[in-house]
Write a protein that holds these residues in place. Structure first.
Motif, PDB file in Angstrom:
ATOM      1  N   LEU A  81       0.825  -1.210   0.000  1.00 39.20           N
ATOM      2  CA  LEU A  81       0.000   0.000   0.000  1.00 39.20           C
ATOM      3  C   LEU A  81       0.862   1.265   0.000  1.00 39.20           C
ATOM      4  O   LEU A  81       0.490   2.273  -0.615  1.00 39.20           O
ATOM      5  CB  LEU A  81      -0.947  -0.006   1.201  1.00 39.20           C
ATOM      6  CG  LEU A  81      -2.016  -1.110   1.172  1.00 39.20           C
ATOM      7  CD1 LEU A  81      -2.755  -1.169   2.502  1.00 39.20           C
ATOM      8  CD2 LEU A  81      -2.971  -0.909   0.019  1.00 39.20           C
ATOM      9  N   GLY A 120      -3.993  -1.214   6.063  1.00 34.89           N
ATOM     10  CA  GLY A 120      -3.972   0.140   5.503  1.00 34.89           C
ATOM     11  C   GLY A 120      -4.065   1.249   6.522  1.00 34.89           C
ATOM     12  O   GLY A 120      -3.862   2.428   6.181  1.00 34.89           O
ATOM     13  N   ALA A 124      -2.751   3.990   4.037  1.00 31.29           N
ATOM     14  CA  ALA A 124      -3.632   4.372   2.931  1.00 31.29           C
ATOM     15  C   ALA A 124      -4.775   5.261   3.420  1.00 31.29           C
ATOM     16  O   ALA A 124      -5.263   6.109   2.688  1.00 31.29           O
ATOM     17  CB  ALA A 124      -4.192   3.128   2.247  1.00 31.29           C
TER      18      ALA A 124
END
Length: 170
Positions: A81, A120, A124
């Motif tokens: 990610l 994540g 992210a």
């Protein structure tokens, strides 16, 4: 009361059948379903057997912990990610994934999605509570197992901006 939403058609599918050459088209279709009005999105793809979230383990005093294998898998996914995200997105996020498994062993799609959501965090997105649209598929590709991930900005009536998340009790 039950109503058919979509008439049954032979051969119809959200995701086109075929090999890796169709992953970009799969991602585009997935993004259009998850966040049709999205102004930005990312396609992240990586080879290898898709990871799954393990059940929590219980230690002394009833405290829960993750296994070393689960932690290592989250770190590895986090590095995938990081290739796409310079900093975590804030606000609402839509997440879609197609998990191509190498065998037919029973693995729950929701556990593979949970793995991605947790990996994540802080990379992210700030927190997986920002994910207001989520869709996952498990497929078979014995020769080329992989994960195809789509992350888009998501318009939702549920505001997940930093100010709103700060007031949400966890």
């Amino acid at each position: 009361m039950s109503t058919d939403l979509v008439p049954e058609e032979k051969g119809s599918s959200l995701l086109p059948a075929g090999g890796r050459d169709l992953d970009r088209e799969r991602a585009r279709l997935l993004a259009s379903v998850l966040a049709p009005d999205a102004t930005s999105g990312k396609l992240i793809w990586w080879p290898g057997e898709p990871a799954t979230k393990a059940r929590p383990r219980f230690g002394a005093g009833g405290k829960t912990y993750k296994t070393d294998e689960d932690t290592a898998a989250e770190v590895a996914t986090g590095w995938q990610l990081r290739r796409a995200f310079r900093e975590p997105w804030v606000g609402n996020v839509a997440l879609g994934a197609v998990f191509f498994r190498s065998d037919r062993r029973r693995v729950d799609v929701d556990n593979m999605l949970k793995h991605i959501c947790d990996a994540g965090n802080g990379i992210a997105w700030v927190d997986d509570a920002q994910i207001t649209a989520l869709l996952g598929f498990a497929e078979l590709d014995a020769e080329h197992p992989r994960t195809v991930l789509v992350v888009c900005r998501h318009a939702s009536s549920l505001d997940r901006s930093p100010k709103q998340l700060a007031g949400v009790a966890r």
